[in-house]
Scaffold this active site. Structure first.
Site, PDB file in Angstrom:
ATOM      1  N   GLY A 116       0.820  -1.204   0.000  1.00  0.00           N
ATOM      2  CA  GLY A 116       0.000   0.000   0.000  1.00  0.00           C
ATOM      3  C   GLY A 116       0.852   1.251   0.000  1.00  0.00           C
ATOM      4  N   GLY A 137      -0.372   4.439   0.101  1.00  0.00           N
ATOM      5  CA  GLY A 137      -1.161   5.580   0.550  1.00  0.00           C
ATOM      6  C   GLY A 137      -0.385   6.373   1.584  1.00  0.00           C
ATOM      7  CG  PHE A 138      -1.918  10.017   3.268  1.00  0.00           C
ATOM      8  CD1 PHE A 138      -1.195  11.196   3.225  1.00  0.00           C
ATOM      9  CD2 PHE A 138      -3.071   9.921   2.510  1.00  0.00           C
ATOM     10  CE1 PHE A 138      -1.615  12.262   2.442  1.00  0.00           C
ATOM     11  CE2 PHE A 138      -3.504  10.980   1.724  1.00  0.00           C
ATOM     12  CZ  PHE A 138      -2.773  12.156   1.689  1.00  0.00           C
ATOM     13  CB  VAL A 155      -1.787  -6.948  -1.961  1.00  0.00           C
ATOM     14  CG1 VAL A 155      -1.661  -7.870  -0.752  1.00  0.00           C
ATOM     15  CG2 VAL A 155      -0.514  -6.132  -2.152  1.00  0.00           C
ATOM     16  CD  GLU A 177     -13.960  18.387   3.125  1.00  0.00           C
ATOM     17  OE1 GLU A 177     -13.225  18.919   3.976  1.00  0.00           O
ATOM     18  OE2 GLU A 177     -13.651  17.366   2.489  1.00  0.00           O
ATOM     19  CG  ASP A 214      -8.358   4.346   6.329  1.00  0.00           C
ATOM     20  OD1 ASP A 214      -8.001   5.073   7.271  1.00  0.00           O
ATOM     21  OD2 ASP A 214      -8.817   4.786   5.258  1.00  0.00           O
TER      22      ASP A 214
END
Length: 421
Positions: free
Chosen positions: A10, A12-13, A78, A169, A299
């Protein structure tokens, strides 16, 4: 001697922050992700509402890890892991590891409702943002050929489901796009035929915020002509309507789902214990129980707050980045014959923007709303945008929108995207 290999699933962040934290450590890092780009997800709704272009919030992973001399990247899906034989399983083959970090993120959760999955538009992936952008613009184009006003109203009714930060938003940005931009491009457009709805099943928007900030957000949305409906639980979505619990039916041509997320399916594939939202249960050190060389962050991790009542940590970027830094430091210490430390989350606060010049920010005892909240939101997001080039581009675009709000809108055609027209 061969250096230990750290495989991070992963980019991501969480995964990218972990790789950066391992810079200088005596290990070789391999990042694996199904996409070859890193997505700045907090601004995905601005791609969906045509305020930013995809390249302004997505950057190649290889470019971002270029300064990390001990890191490399491979693109693959994955599919699982063999924890006994220390291999990560992908659609490209098995990848051996000495330490494994699982950071495969989350996806939209439709709670088993087939009608939502079929007819609603998610907002978690870049392709979803582009599909939604195309859908909105295509609805306006198609409406110009419709003579019946009632049919046009249905076609130009956009319902956002979920009153969290993403929903708030998205609703605010969509309303501003329509009323400040599209009304100039579609000269015969009647604004009374356009509706933007925000549906929330609970009793208030932004449930994790202070009451005054919730009220300020709702008032700001209503000033932007967003119709806020509370206590509105969606039961079914069809091609042209939403049916709420209790039987109320609302005509709507486009439904945007932001009301639920769950972790990726890797937990089930591993056969390890998972909790709420399919998040993998971990020790306070973020290691999988009985598998001390396997860590879970972001997450996907079902970590709890060790400083409070043991509540699950939220699926937020600050959590993911702090976990990534912690696991990077932990692996560096383990390689040096050290031990693993418990993870402690430091809450930097939460915020949400409600379009141009308006946001709410809750940073400890500091609570801001309106223009000053927007300035705080702007500063925090610019700091976290993934590259210097992107910061400059995004800042220029935001400044232009603030002054003029008339950037040209691009329709991006994607082959096979039949829901975009």
């Amino acid at each position: 001697m061969t250096r230990p290999r750290v495989v991070i699933a992963g980019a991501g962040f969480a995964g990218l922050t972990c790789a950066r934290a391992l810079q200088g450590a005596p290990v070789d890092v391999l990042l694996i992700d199904r996409h070859n780009y890193h997505l700045f997800t907090p601004l995905l709704y601005q791609v969906a509402s045509a305020l930013l272009d995809p390249g302004e919030i997505a950057r190649p992973v290889r470019e971002l890890i270029r300064p990390l001399v001990n890191a490399d990247f491979r693109q693959a899906e994955v599919t699982g892991a063999d924890l006994q034989h220390r291999t990560l399983l992908t659609d490209r083959g098995a990848v051996p590891y000495d330490y494994l970090v699982l950071a495969t993120g989350s996806r939209s959760d439709y709670y088993g409702n087939a009608s939502l999955a079929q007819h609603a538009f998610g907002l978690k992936e870049l392709h979803e943002g582009l599909t939604l952008r195309n859908r909105v613009l295509a609805r306006f184009e198609a409406s110009r050929w419709i003579d019946d006003p009632e049919k046009r109203r249905v076609m130009l009714t956009f319902a956002v489901v979920g009153g969290g930060p993403t929903g708030v938003e998205m609703a605010g940005a969509l309303s501003e796009l329509i009323r400040l931009v599209l009304r100039k491009d579609y000269r015969d457009l009647k604004l009374d035929e356009v509706r933007v709805l925000l549906l929330e099943a609970g009793s208030s928007l932004l449930a994790t915020f202070d009451t005054r900030l919730r009220d300020a957000a709702r008032k700001s949305l209503e000033k932007k002509n967003v119709e806020v409906m509370l206590g509105a639980k969606v039961e079914e979505v069809t091609e042209g309507s939403i049916r709420l619990a209790g039987g109320v039916e609302i005509p709507a041509g486009t439904v945007i789902w932001t009301a639920g997320v769950r972790a990726s399916d890797i937990g089930a594939a591993l056969g390890v214990e998972v909790g709420r939202q399919a998040r993998i249960k971990v020790d306070p050190t973020l290691q999988i129980p009985s598998h001390p060389i396997v860590f879970v962050i972001g997450d996907l991790a079902g970590a709890t707050d060790t400083t409070g009542a043991g509540a699950p940590l939220p699926m937020l970027i600050p959590v993911a980045m702090q976990e990534g830094r912690h696991v990077g430091a932990t692996i560096a210490e383990l390689v040096s014959k050290g031990g693993a430390r418990d993870f402690r989350y430091k809450d930097p606060g939460i915020m949400a923007t409600i379009g141009r010049n308006s946001a709410v920010a809750q940073l400890g005892r500091v609570h801001l709303s309106g223009f000053f909240g927007w300035l705080m939101w702007l500063a925090v997001h610019l700091v976290n945008v993934i590259s210097f080039r992107s910061r400059i581009v995004v800042l220029v675009n935001w400044a232009w929108d603030y002054l003029f709000y008339d950037r040209p809108i691009r329709l991006i055609v994607r082959a096979g995207d039949d829901r975009a027209d």
